[in-house]
Design a protein around this motif. Structure first.
Motif, mmCIF file in Angstrom:
data_model
loop_
_atom_site.group_PDB
_atom_site.id
_atom_site.type_symbol
_atom_site.label_atom_id
_atom_site.label_comp_id
_atom_site.label_asym_id
_atom_site.label_seq_id
_atom_site.Cartn_x
_atom_site.Cartn_y
_atom_site.Cartn_z
ATOM 1 N N LYS A 1 0.847 -1.185 0.000
ATOM 2 C CA LYS A 1 0.000 0.000 0.000
ATOM 3 C C LYS A 1 0.888 1.242 0.000
ATOM 4 N N TYR A 2 0.294 2.389 -0.405
ATOM 5 C CA TYR A 2 1.119 3.575 -0.646
ATOM 6 C C TYR A 2 0.431 4.835 -0.151
ATOM 7 N N ALA A 3 1.228 5.711 0.480
ATOM 8 C CA ALA A 3 0.688 6.953 1.031
ATOM 9 C C ALA A 3 1.701 8.084 0.881
ATOM 10 N N PRO A 4 1.491 9.014 -0.052
ATOM 11 C CA PRO A 4 2.312 10.229 -0.061
ATOM 12 C C PRO A 4 1.898 11.115 1.125
ATOM 13 N N SER A 5 2.821 11.424 2.027
ATOM 14 C CA SER A 5 2.469 12.199 3.218
ATOM 15 C C SER A 5 2.495 13.691 2.904
ATOM 16 N N TYR A 6 1.713 14.439 3.695
ATOM 17 C CA TYR A 6 1.489 15.867 3.418
ATOM 18 C C TYR A 6 1.735 16.649 4.706
ATOM 19 N N HIS A 7 2.673 17.616 4.660
ATOM 20 C CA HIS A 7 3.126 18.328 5.855
ATOM 21 C C HIS A 7 3.012 19.849 5.714
ATOM 22 N N ARG A 8 2.230 20.312 4.794
ATOM 23 C CA ARG A 8 2.209 21.745 4.483
ATOM 24 C C ARG A 8 1.492 22.580 5.552
ATOM 25 N N GLU A 9 0.791 21.943 6.475
ATOM 26 C CA GLU A 9 0.002 22.670 7.468
ATOM 27 C C GLU A 9 0.828 23.628 8.320
ATOM 28 N N ARG A 10 2.145 23.407 8.404
ATOM 29 C CA ARG A 10 2.989 24.290 9.202
ATOM 30 C C ARG A 10 3.865 25.203 8.324
ATOM 31 N N HIS A 11 3.587 25.240 7.027
ATOM 32 C CA HIS A 11 4.455 25.987 6.114
ATOM 33 C C HIS A 11 4.446 27.489 6.384
ATOM 34 N N THR A 12 3.309 28.042 6.788
ATOM 35 C CA THR A 12 3.223 29.501 6.936
ATOM 36 C C THR A 12 4.212 30.045 7.965
ATOM 37 N N GLY A 13 4.595 29.226 8.938
ATOM 38 C CA GLY A 13 5.535 29.686 9.957
ATOM 39 C C GLY A 13 6.942 29.166 9.781
ATOM 40 N N PHE A 14 7.146 28.317 8.767
ATOM 41 C CA PHE A 14 8.438 27.639 8.649
ATOM 42 C C PHE A 14 9.563 28.629 8.366
ATOM 43 N N PHE A 15 9.316 29.588 7.487
ATOM 44 C CA PHE A 15 10.325 30.589 7.145
ATOM 45 C C PHE A 15 9.946 31.963 7.713
ATOM 46 N N ALA A 16 9.130 31.957 8.747
ATOM 47 C CA ALA A 16 8.651 33.206 9.341
ATOM 48 C C ALA A 16 9.413 33.527 10.626
#
Length: 532
Positions: A186-201
Protein backbone atom coordinates in the motif's frame (compact mmCIF):
# COMPACT_ATOMS: atom_id res chain seq x y z
CA UNK A 1 6.11 24.73 -20.10
CA UNK A 2 3.55 24.39 -17.32
CA UNK A 3 1.13 27.18 -16.54
CA UNK A 4 0.96 27.12 -12.77
CA UNK A 5 -2.26 28.17 -11.17
CA UNK A 6 -4.11 28.03 -7.89
CA UNK A 7 -7.60 26.61 -8.57
CA UNK A 8 -10.34 29.13 -7.86
CA UNK A 9 -11.78 29.25 -4.38
CA UNK A 10 -13.95 26.38 -3.32
CA UNK A 11 -14.94 24.81 -6.65
CA UNK A 12 -13.78 21.42 -5.46
CA UNK A 13 -15.58 21.82 -2.17
CA UNK A 14 -18.69 22.98 -3.98
CA UNK A 15 -18.59 19.80 -6.03
CA UNK A 16 -18.43 17.80 -2.80
CA UNK A 17 -21.43 19.65 -1.38
CA UNK A 18 -23.39 19.05 -4.59
CA UNK A 19 -22.49 15.36 -4.58
CA UNK A 20 -24.04 15.08 -1.12
CA UNK A 21 -27.12 17.32 -1.60
CA UNK A 22 -27.82 17.73 -5.32
CA UNK A 23 -31.22 16.78 -6.82
CA UNK A 24 -31.26 13.33 -8.41
CA UNK A 25 -33.79 10.62 -9.11
CA UNK A 26 -34.47 8.20 -6.25
CA UNK A 27 -32.46 5.41 -7.94
CA UNK A 28 -29.56 7.75 -8.64
CA UNK A 29 -29.71 9.07 -5.07
CA UNK A 30 -29.66 5.54 -3.67
CA UNK A 31 -26.60 4.68 -5.76
CA UNK A 32 -24.91 7.94 -4.72
CA UNK A 33 -25.60 7.26 -1.04
CA UNK A 34 -23.96 3.87 -1.36
CA UNK A 35 -20.93 5.37 -3.07
CA UNK A 36 -20.67 8.37 -0.71
CA UNK A 37 -21.06 7.09 2.86
CA UNK A 38 -19.73 10.23 4.59
CA UNK A 39 -21.93 13.33 4.80
CA UNK A 40 -19.25 15.89 5.68
CA UNK A 41 -19.63 15.75 9.46
CA UNK A 42 -17.07 14.68 12.04
CA UNK A 43 -19.71 12.35 13.47
CA UNK A 44 -19.88 10.45 10.19
CA UNK A 45 -16.10 10.30 9.92
CA UNK A 46 -15.91 8.85 13.44
CA UNK A 47 -17.65 5.76 12.05
CA UNK A 48 -14.92 5.01 9.51
CA UNK A 49 -13.69 1.41 9.73
CA UNK A 50 -10.05 0.48 10.17
CA UNK A 51 -9.02 -1.16 6.88
CA UNK A 52 -7.87 -4.75 7.22
CA UNK A 53 -4.65 -3.98 5.33
CA UNK A 54 -3.73 -1.45 8.02
CA UNK A 55 -4.88 -3.39 11.07
CA UNK A 56 -3.28 -6.62 9.83
CA UNK A 57 -0.21 -5.13 8.13
CA UNK A 58 1.33 -3.70 11.33
CA UNK A 59 4.63 -2.65 9.73
CA UNK A 60 5.02 0.42 7.53
CA UNK A 61 7.97 2.39 6.17
CA UNK A 62 8.20 6.18 6.37
CA UNK A 63 10.60 8.10 4.09
CA UNK A 64 11.68 11.70 4.71
CA UNK A 65 13.37 12.83 1.52
CA UNK A 66 13.64 16.25 -0.10
CA UNK A 67 16.02 19.19 -0.69
CA UNK A 68 16.73 19.25 3.05
CA UNK A 69 18.47 15.88 2.50
CA UNK A 70 21.26 17.82 0.76
CA UNK A 71 22.19 19.50 4.03
CA UNK A 72 22.49 16.37 6.21
CA UNK A 73 23.62 18.52 9.12
CA UNK A 74 22.16 19.90 12.32
CA UNK A 75 23.67 21.93 15.11
CA UNK A 76 24.81 19.62 17.93
CA UNK A 77 24.49 16.62 15.60
CA UNK A 78 21.06 15.38 16.68
CA UNK A 79 17.38 16.15 16.17
CA UNK A 80 15.15 16.61 13.12
CA UNK A 81 17.46 17.51 10.23
CA UNK A 82 14.46 18.07 7.96
CA UNK A 83 13.79 21.21 10.04
CA UNK A 84 17.19 22.74 9.30
CA UNK A 85 15.92 24.80 6.31
CA UNK A 86 14.09 27.09 8.73
CA UNK A 87 17.02 27.07 11.17
CA UNK A 88 19.33 28.42 8.47
CA UNK A 89 17.46 31.69 9.01
CA UNK A 90 16.19 31.39 12.59
CA UNK A 91 19.67 30.62 13.99
CA UNK A 92 21.78 32.73 11.65
CA UNK A 93 24.57 33.10 14.22
CA UNK A 94 25.36 29.41 13.83
CA UNK A 95 24.17 28.57 10.32
CA UNK A 96 25.33 31.57 8.29
CA UNK A 97 29.02 30.78 9.01
CA UNK A 98 28.28 27.10 8.30
CA UNK A 99 26.78 28.00 4.91
CA UNK A 100 29.65 30.36 4.16
CA UNK A 101 32.13 27.57 4.81
CA UNK A 102 30.20 24.96 2.82
CA UNK A 103 28.75 26.96 -0.09
CA UNK A 104 30.79 30.14 -0.01
CA UNK A 105 27.78 32.35 0.72
CA UNK A 106 24.78 32.72 2.99
CA UNK A 107 21.36 34.43 2.89
CA UNK A 108 20.23 36.58 1.29
CA UNK A 109 22.88 35.99 -1.43
CA UNK A 110 22.49 32.20 -1.10
CA UNK A 111 19.53 30.57 0.62
CA UNK A 112 17.53 27.38 0.82
CA UNK A 113 16.15 27.89 -2.69
CA UNK A 114 19.73 27.70 -4.00
CA UNK A 115 20.33 24.32 -2.34
CA UNK A 116 17.51 22.68 -4.32
CA UNK A 117 19.63 22.06 -7.49
CA UNK A 118 21.86 19.77 -5.38
CA UNK A 119 18.88 17.51 -4.68
CA UNK A 120 19.48 15.34 -7.75
CA UNK A 121 18.51 11.76 -6.77
CA UNK A 122 21.08 10.69 -9.36
CA UNK A 123 21.60 7.25 -7.81
CA UNK A 124 17.94 6.58 -7.04
CA UNK A 125 16.33 3.38 -8.27
CA UNK A 126 12.71 3.14 -7.10
CA UNK A 127 12.47 -0.51 -8.13
CA UNK A 128 15.42 -1.37 -5.87
CA UNK A 129 13.89 0.58 -3.01
CA UNK A 130 10.56 -1.20 -3.43
CA UNK A 131 12.19 -4.63 -3.60
CA UNK A 132 14.09 -3.90 -0.38
CA UNK A 133 10.94 -2.69 1.38
CA UNK A 134 9.02 -5.82 0.39
CA UNK A 135 11.94 -8.06 1.35
CA UNK A 136 12.15 -6.67 4.88
CA UNK A 137 8.45 -7.18 5.49
CA UNK A 138 6.84 -3.74 5.45
CA UNK A 139 3.26 -3.71 4.20
CA UNK A 140 2.81 -0.03 3.35
CA UNK A 141 5.07 2.86 2.40
CA UNK A 142 4.70 6.54 3.29
CA UNK A 143 6.83 9.01 1.28
CA UNK A 144 6.96 12.73 2.06
CA UNK A 145 5.10 14.35 -0.83
CA UNK A 146 5.69 17.81 0.60
CA UNK A 147 7.34 18.72 3.89
CA UNK A 148 7.12 22.07 5.72
CA UNK A 149 9.66 23.56 3.29
CA UNK A 150 7.14 23.95 0.45
CA UNK A 151 8.91 21.74 -2.12
CA UNK A 152 6.66 19.20 -3.88
CA UNK A 153 8.09 15.77 -4.66
CA UNK A 154 5.43 15.11 -7.28
CA UNK A 155 4.62 16.33 -10.79
CA UNK A 156 2.66 19.39 -9.69
CA UNK A 157 0.66 21.68 -11.95
CA UNK A 158 0.12 24.02 -8.99
CA UNK A 159 3.52 24.43 -7.37
CA UNK A 160 6.45 25.44 -9.64
CA UNK A 161 8.84 24.32 -6.90
CA UNK A 162 8.52 20.62 -7.66
CA UNK A 163 10.78 17.63 -8.32
CA UNK A 164 9.89 17.33 -12.00
CA UNK A 165 10.81 20.90 -12.89
CA UNK A 166 13.71 21.26 -10.45
CA UNK A 167 16.30 19.15 -8.66
CA UNK A 168 15.84 15.49 -9.61
CA UNK A 169 13.66 16.30 -12.67
CA UNK A 170 11.64 13.19 -11.82
CA UNK A 171 8.22 12.45 -10.35
CA UNK A 172 9.45 10.94 -7.08
CA UNK A 173 5.97 10.34 -5.68
CA UNK A 174 4.67 8.75 -8.87
CA UNK A 175 7.67 6.56 -9.61
CA UNK A 176 7.92 5.17 -6.10
CA UNK A 177 4.17 4.59 -5.94
CA UNK A 178 4.26 2.50 -9.10
CA UNK A 179 7.24 0.50 -7.83
CA UNK A 180 5.88 -0.31 -4.37
CA UNK A 181 2.43 -1.20 -5.67
CA UNK A 182 4.08 -3.60 -8.09
CA UNK A 183 5.40 -5.32 -4.95
CA UNK A 184 1.87 -5.54 -3.53
CA UNK A 185 2.39 -2.80 -0.93
CA UNK A 186 0.00 0.00 0.00
CA UNK A 187 1.12 3.58 -0.65
CA UNK A 188 0.69 6.95 1.03
CA UNK A 189 2.31 10.23 -0.06
CA UNK A 190 2.47 12.20 3.22
CA UNK A 191 1.49 15.87 3.42
CA UNK A 192 3.13 18.33 5.86
CA UNK A 193 2.21 21.74 4.48
CA UNK A 194 0.00 22.67 7.47
CA UNK A 195 2.99 24.29 9.20
CA UNK A 196 4.45 25.99 6.11
CA UNK A 197 3.22 29.50 6.94
CA UNK A 198 5.54 29.69 9.96
CA UNK A 199 8.44 27.64 8.65
CA UNK A 200 10.33 30.59 7.15
CA UNK A 201 8.65 33.21 9.34
CA UNK A 202 9.91 35.17 12.32
CA UNK A 203 7.42 33.40 14.55
CA UNK A 204 5.86 29.95 14.21
CA UNK A 205 2.28 28.91 14.94
CA UNK A 206 0.66 32.32 14.48
CA UNK A 207 -2.28 33.12 12.22
CA UNK A 208 -0.55 36.12 10.65
CA UNK A 209 3.23 35.98 10.38
CA UNK A 210 6.09 37.87 8.78
CA UNK A 211 9.01 36.40 6.82
CA UNK A 212 12.47 36.25 8.31
CA UNK A 213 14.42 39.36 7.32
CA UNK A 214 16.79 37.44 5.06
CA UNK A 215 13.86 35.61 3.46
CA UNK A 216 12.14 38.91 2.68
CA UNK A 217 15.31 40.14 1.01
CA UNK A 218 15.67 36.90 -1.00
CA UNK A 219 12.13 37.36 -2.26
CA UNK A 220 12.81 41.00 -3.13
CA UNK A 221 15.82 39.92 -5.20
CA UNK A 222 14.14 36.81 -6.67
CA UNK A 223 10.35 37.33 -6.67
CA UNK A 224 9.74 33.74 -7.79
CA UNK A 225 10.97 32.61 -4.37
CA UNK A 226 7.78 33.95 -2.79
CA UNK A 227 5.88 30.84 -3.85
CA UNK A 228 8.47 28.61 -2.15
CA UNK A 229 9.00 30.45 1.12
CA UNK A 230 5.49 31.89 1.52
CA UNK A 231 2.76 32.60 2.19
CA UNK A 232 3.23 33.56 5.83
CA UNK A 233 -0.34 33.62 7.07
CA UNK A 234 -3.34 31.31 7.23
CA UNK A 235 -5.38 33.21 4.67
CA UNK A 236 -8.27 31.77 2.69
CA UNK A 237 -5.94 31.67 -0.32
CA UNK A 238 -3.43 29.56 1.61
CA UNK A 239 -6.12 27.14 2.76
CA UNK A 240 -7.62 26.81 -0.73
CA UNK A 241 -4.16 26.17 -2.16
CA UNK A 242 -3.46 23.68 0.65
CA UNK A 243 -6.58 21.69 -0.26
CA UNK A 244 -5.86 21.95 -3.99
CA UNK A 245 -2.38 20.47 -3.57
CA UNK A 246 -3.77 17.49 -1.67
CA UNK A 247 -6.52 17.08 -4.30
CA UNK A 248 -3.81 16.95 -6.94
CA UNK A 249 -2.00 14.19 -5.03
CA UNK A 250 -5.26 12.33 -4.57
CA UNK A 251 -6.24 12.57 -8.22
CA UNK A 252 -2.83 11.62 -9.63
CA UNK A 253 -1.72 8.89 -7.21
CA UNK A 254 -4.85 7.50 -5.48
CA UNK A 255 -3.28 7.18 -2.01
CA UNK A 256 -4.35 4.41 0.35
CA UNK A 257 -3.77 6.66 3.38
CA UNK A 258 -4.13 10.39 4.05
CA UNK A 259 -1.09 11.22 6.21
CA UNK A 260 -1.30 14.71 7.74
CA UNK A 261 1.30 16.02 10.18
CA UNK A 262 0.59 17.71 13.51
CA UNK A 263 -1.43 20.95 13.05
CA UNK A 264 -0.33 23.10 16.03
CA UNK A 265 -2.30 26.18 14.95
CA UNK A 266 -5.49 24.45 16.13
CA UNK A 267 -4.35 25.01 19.72
CA UNK A 268 -2.13 28.13 19.35
CA UNK A 269 -2.59 31.86 18.89
CA UNK A 270 -6.07 32.03 20.41
CA UNK A 271 -7.43 28.83 18.85
CA UNK A 272 -8.99 25.90 20.67
CA UNK A 273 -11.26 23.15 19.32
CA UNK A 274 -13.29 23.23 22.54
CA UNK A 275 -13.79 26.99 22.93
CA UNK A 276 -13.56 28.13 19.31
CA UNK A 277 -11.23 29.16 16.51
CA UNK A 278 -10.29 32.50 15.03
CA UNK A 279 -12.16 32.92 11.68
CA UNK A 280 -9.17 32.01 9.49
CA UNK A 281 -8.53 28.81 11.44
CA UNK A 282 -12.22 27.90 11.61
CA UNK A 283 -12.16 27.99 7.81
CA UNK A 284 -9.02 25.81 7.77
CA UNK A 285 -10.60 23.32 10.19
CA UNK A 286 -13.81 23.15 8.15
CA UNK A 287 -11.92 22.61 4.90
CA UNK A 288 -9.97 19.80 6.53
CA UNK A 289 -13.24 18.10 7.46
CA UNK A 290 -14.48 18.37 3.87
CA UNK A 291 -11.10 17.32 2.44
CA UNK A 292 -11.06 14.19 4.61
CA UNK A 293 -14.69 13.52 3.72
CA UNK A 294 -13.90 13.72 0.01
CA UNK A 295 -10.88 11.44 0.45
CA UNK A 296 -12.96 8.82 2.25
CA UNK A 297 -15.85 9.07 -0.22
CA UNK A 298 -13.46 8.90 -3.16
CA UNK A 299 -12.02 5.69 -1.74
CA UNK A 300 -15.52 4.26 -1.33
CA UNK A 301 -16.42 5.12 -4.92
CA UNK A 302 -13.24 3.43 -6.14
CA UNK A 303 -13.68 0.34 -3.96
CA UNK A 304 -10.46 1.33 -2.17
CA UNK A 305 -10.12 0.83 1.59
CA UNK A 306 -8.53 4.08 2.74
CA UNK A 307 -7.64 5.50 6.14
CA UNK A 308 -5.85 8.43 7.75
CA UNK A 309 -3.90 9.44 10.85
CA UNK A 310 -4.87 11.71 13.75
CA UNK A 311 -1.58 13.14 14.89
CA UNK A 312 -0.34 15.02 17.92
CA UNK A 313 -0.58 15.13 21.69
CA UNK A 314 -3.40 17.55 20.87
CA UNK A 315 -5.05 15.53 18.14
CA UNK A 316 -5.84 17.17 14.80
CA UNK A 317 -9.37 15.78 14.64
CA UNK A 318 -12.00 14.52 17.10
CA UNK A 319 -11.33 11.15 18.72
CA UNK A 320 -12.16 8.22 16.46
CA UNK A 321 -11.29 9.99 13.20
CA UNK A 322 -8.28 7.98 12.04
CA UNK A 323 -5.36 6.34 13.76
CA UNK A 324 -3.89 8.03 16.85
CA UNK A 325 -0.27 9.03 16.18
CA UNK A 326 2.76 10.90 17.51
CA UNK A 327 6.46 10.90 16.66
CA UNK A 328 8.27 7.98 18.33
CA UNK A 329 5.07 7.21 20.24
CA UNK A 330 5.24 4.38 22.77
CA UNK A 331 1.99 3.92 24.63
CA UNK A 332 2.32 2.17 27.98
CA UNK A 333 -1.17 0.64 27.64
CA UNK A 334 -3.27 -1.04 24.96
CA UNK A 335 -4.71 2.00 23.20
CA UNK A 336 -7.27 2.83 20.54
CA UNK A 337 -5.84 2.02 17.11
CA UNK A 338 -2.59 3.96 16.91
CA UNK A 339 0.62 4.28 14.95
CA UNK A 340 4.14 5.23 15.98
CA UNK A 341 6.15 7.00 13.28
CA UNK A 342 9.53 6.00 14.61
CA UNK A 343 13.11 6.92 13.76
CA UNK A 344 16.16 4.69 13.72
CA UNK A 345 18.16 7.63 15.06
CA UNK A 346 17.35 11.14 16.25
CA UNK A 347 16.30 12.56 12.87
CA UNK A 348 13.70 11.73 10.26
CA UNK A 349 15.54 13.43 7.38
CA UNK A 350 19.10 12.47 6.46
CA UNK A 351 21.58 13.46 9.17
CA UNK A 352 25.21 12.55 8.66
CA UNK A 353 26.68 10.67 11.63
CA UNK A 354 23.34 10.39 13.40
CA UNK A 355 23.20 8.37 16.62
CA UNK A 356 21.28 5.14 15.96
CA UNK A 357 19.26 2.79 18.14
CA UNK A 358 20.55 -0.75 18.37
CA UNK A 359 18.84 -3.42 16.26
CA UNK A 360 17.67 -5.05 19.47
CA UNK A 361 16.01 -1.81 20.60
CA UNK A 362 14.30 -1.38 17.23
CA UNK A 363 12.86 -4.91 17.26
CA UNK A 364 11.77 -4.66 20.89
CA UNK A 365 10.05 -1.35 20.17
CA UNK A 366 8.26 -2.90 17.19
CA UNK A 367 6.99 -5.81 19.31
CA UNK A 368 5.91 -3.48 22.11
CA UNK A 369 3.99 -1.23 19.71
CA UNK A 370 2.15 -4.13 18.05
CA UNK A 371 1.26 -5.75 21.39
CA UNK A 372 -0.52 -2.52 22.41
CA UNK A 373 -2.68 -2.27 19.26
CA UNK A 374 -0.24 -0.06 17.38
CA UNK A 375 1.35 -0.03 13.94
CA UNK A 376 5.10 0.43 13.63
CA UNK A 377 5.93 3.03 10.94
CA UNK A 378 9.72 2.95 10.87
CA UNK A 379 11.45 5.85 9.10
CA UNK A 380 14.43 6.10 6.79
CA UNK A 381 16.15 9.32 5.70
CA UNK A 382 17.88 8.79 2.33
CA UNK A 383 20.73 10.95 1.10
CA UNK A 384 20.07 13.52 -1.61
CA UNK A 385 21.48 11.15 -4.25
CA UNK A 386 18.87 8.48 -3.47
CA UNK A 387 21.05 6.10 -1.49
CA UNK A 388 19.94 4.91 1.95
CA UNK A 389 22.48 5.16 4.80
CA UNK A 390 24.08 1.81 5.51
CA UNK A 391 23.16 1.90 9.21
CA UNK A 392 19.49 2.17 8.28
CA UNK A 393 19.64 -0.61 5.67
CA UNK A 394 21.37 -2.87 8.19
CA UNK A 395 18.62 -2.35 10.76
CA UNK A 396 15.90 -2.78 8.16
CA UNK A 397 17.39 -6.10 7.05
CA UNK A 398 17.78 -7.35 10.62
CA UNK A 399 14.18 -6.39 11.34
CA UNK A 400 13.17 -8.22 8.17
CA UNK A 401 15.14 -11.33 9.14
CA UNK A 402 13.37 -11.38 12.51
CA UNK A 403 9.98 -11.00 10.83
CA UNK A 404 10.71 -13.84 8.40
CA UNK A 405 11.00 -16.13 11.41
CA UNK A 406 8.46 -14.57 13.75
CA UNK A 407 6.03 -12.77 11.46
CA UNK A 408 3.23 -15.12 12.49
CA UNK A 409 3.31 -13.42 15.91
CA UNK A 410 3.05 -9.94 14.34
CA UNK A 411 1.05 -9.80 11.09
CA UNK A 412 -2.70 -10.19 11.41
CA UNK A 413 -2.55 -10.29 15.20
CA UNK A 414 -4.65 -8.57 17.85
CA UNK A 415 -3.93 -7.60 21.43
CA UNK A 416 -4.50 -9.94 24.41
CA UNK A 417 -6.00 -9.13 27.82
CA UNK A 418 -2.58 -7.79 28.85
CA UNK A 419 0.28 -6.49 26.73
CA UNK A 420 3.32 -7.14 28.88
CA UNK A 421 4.72 -9.29 31.66
CA UNK A 422 7.64 -7.84 33.56
CA UNK A 423 9.13 -11.20 34.56
CA UNK A 424 11.00 -12.38 31.48
CA UNK A 425 10.19 -9.12 29.65
CA UNK A 426 7.40 -10.75 27.65
CA UNK A 427 4.93 -9.10 25.24
CA UNK A 428 1.75 -10.74 23.99
CA UNK A 429 -0.22 -10.89 20.74
CA UNK A 430 -3.07 -13.14 19.65
CA UNK A 431 -4.38 -14.67 16.45
CA UNK A 432 -7.61 -16.60 16.78
CA UNK A 433 -7.03 -19.33 19.33
CA UNK A 434 -3.27 -18.81 19.39
CA UNK A 435 -1.52 -16.75 22.05
CA UNK A 436 2.01 -15.55 21.25
CA UNK A 437 4.30 -14.88 24.19
CA UNK A 438 7.31 -12.96 22.88
CA UNK A 439 10.27 -12.99 25.25
CA UNK A 440 12.56 -10.01 24.76
CA UNK A 441 15.09 -11.34 27.25
CA UNK A 442 16.83 -14.47 26.03
CA UNK A 443 14.80 -17.25 27.64
CA UNK A 444 16.25 -20.14 29.58
CA UNK A 445 14.95 -22.65 32.10
CA UNK A 446 11.29 -22.34 33.00
CA UNK A 447 9.07 -19.56 31.71
CA UNK A 448 5.81 -18.86 33.57
CA UNK A 449 3.03 -17.07 31.70
CA UNK A 450 1.33 -15.34 34.61
CA UNK A 451 -1.75 -14.22 32.68
CA UNK A 452 -2.81 -17.84 32.18
CA UNK A 453 -3.30 -18.40 35.90
CA UNK A 454 -6.54 -20.32 36.40
CA UNK A 455 -6.34 -22.17 33.11
CA UNK A 456 -6.77 -25.95 33.13
CA UNK A 457 -4.87 -28.69 31.34
CA UNK A 458 -7.49 -28.81 28.57
CA UNK A 459 -7.10 -25.11 27.78
CA UNK A 460 -3.69 -25.54 26.14
CA UNK A 461 -3.33 -27.82 23.13
CA UNK A 462 0.32 -27.28 22.21
CA UNK A 463 3.31 -24.98 22.66
CA UNK A 464 6.03 -24.34 20.09
CA UNK A 465 8.88 -21.87 19.59
CA UNK A 466 8.89 -20.07 16.24
CA UNK A 467 12.13 -20.72 14.39
CA UNK A 468 13.01 -23.81 16.43
CA UNK A 469 12.36 -27.45 15.56
CA UNK A 470 12.85 -28.61 19.16
CA UNK A 471 9.85 -29.96 21.01
CA UNK A 472 8.65 -27.60 23.72
CA UNK A 473 7.52 -29.19 26.99
CA UNK A 474 4.99 -27.45 29.20
CA UNK A 475 2.56 -27.99 32.04
CA UNK A 476 -0.20 -26.16 33.83
CA UNK A 477 0.59 -25.09 37.37
CA UNK A 478 -1.26 -23.16 40.07
CA UNK A 479 0.58 -20.07 38.84
CA UNK A 480 -0.27 -20.57 35.15
CA UNK A 481 1.32 -22.12 32.07
CA UNK A 482 4.93 -23.15 32.71
CA UNK A 483 7.11 -23.60 29.64
CA UNK A 484 10.40 -25.47 29.59
CA UNK A 485 12.63 -23.45 27.27
CA UNK A 486 14.21 -25.83 24.72
CA UNK A 487 17.99 -26.08 24.61
CA UNK A 488 17.99 -25.01 20.97
CA UNK A 489 16.38 -21.59 20.58
CA UNK A 490 16.50 -21.96 16.81
CA UNK A 491 17.01 -19.25 14.21
CA UNK A 492 15.66 -16.23 16.03
CA UNK A 493 17.67 -13.44 17.64
CA UNK A 494 16.73 -10.40 19.72
CA UNK A 495 13.32 -11.82 20.76
CA UNK A 496 11.76 -15.30 20.89
CA UNK A 497 8.09 -16.00 20.18
CA UNK A 498 6.34 -18.95 21.85
CA UNK A 499 3.13 -20.00 20.10
CA UNK A 500 0.55 -21.29 22.58
CA UNK A 501 -2.33 -23.07 20.84
CA UNK A 502 -5.50 -23.05 22.94
CA UNK A 503 -9.13 -24.13 22.76
CA UNK A 504 -10.67 -20.63 22.67
CA UNK A 505 -10.20 -17.23 21.04
CA UNK A 506 -7.59 -15.19 22.88
CA UNK A 507 -8.32 -11.66 21.69
CA UNK A 508 -9.98 -9.61 24.45
CA UNK A 509 -11.59 -6.53 22.80
CA UNK A 510 -12.50 -4.80 26.07
CA UNK A 511 -8.88 -4.77 27.26
CA UNK A 512 -8.38 -1.55 25.30
CA UNK A 513 -8.12 1.91 26.85
CA UNK A 514 -10.58 3.73 24.61
CA UNK A 515 -9.88 7.24 25.96
CA UNK A 516 -7.07 8.69 23.83
CA UNK A 517 -6.11 11.24 26.51
CA UNK A 518 -5.67 8.51 29.10
CA UNK A 519 -3.83 6.27 26.64
CA UNK A 520 -1.33 9.06 25.90
CA UNK A 521 -0.61 9.80 29.55
CA UNK A 522 3.01 9.23 30.52
CA UNK A 523 4.32 8.94 26.96
CA UNK A 524 7.64 10.50 26.02
CA UNK A 525 7.59 14.23 25.34
CA UNK A 526 9.20 15.25 22.03
CA UNK A 527 8.76 18.78 20.70
CA UNK A 528 8.02 19.65 17.10
CA UNK A 529 11.72 19.97 16.27
CA UNK A 530 12.66 16.59 17.74
CA UNK A 531 14.05 17.83 21.05
CA UNK A 532 13.24 15.79 24.16
Amino acid sequence: MKNYRIPAGLLLMAWLAFSCTGKTSSDEQAQENLAVPYDGSWEALQQMPIPAWFDDGKIGLFIHWGPYSVIGYRKEGRGYAEHVPKMLYADSVHYFPYMEERWGAHPPEFGYKDIIPEFKAEKWNPEEWAALFAEVGVKYVVLTAEHHDGFSNWDSDINPWNAVDMGPKRDLVGELGAAVRKQGLKYAPSYHRERHTGFFAKEQFTVHGEPQTAIAEEIRRVPEAASLYGPFEYSKEFVDDYVARWKEIQAKYEPDFLWIDDVPIFTRDGNNPETGFRPEIQYFYDQYRLMITDFMNNGARNGQEVYLNNKGGNRNWPAGVGSLEKDNLRLSVIGPKWQSCTTFGTSFGYLQNDTYKSTSDVIHEMIEVVSRNGNFLINIGPRADGTIPEEQVERLREMGNWLKINGEAIYGTRYWKQDHQEKGNISFTTKGKDLFSIAMNKPGGKLLIEGTKGWGDADVLAVSLLGSEDEVHWKMTAGGLEIDTPANLGKSSYAWAFKISTNQNQHVPNAIETDADKALQGTQKVDLDGKK
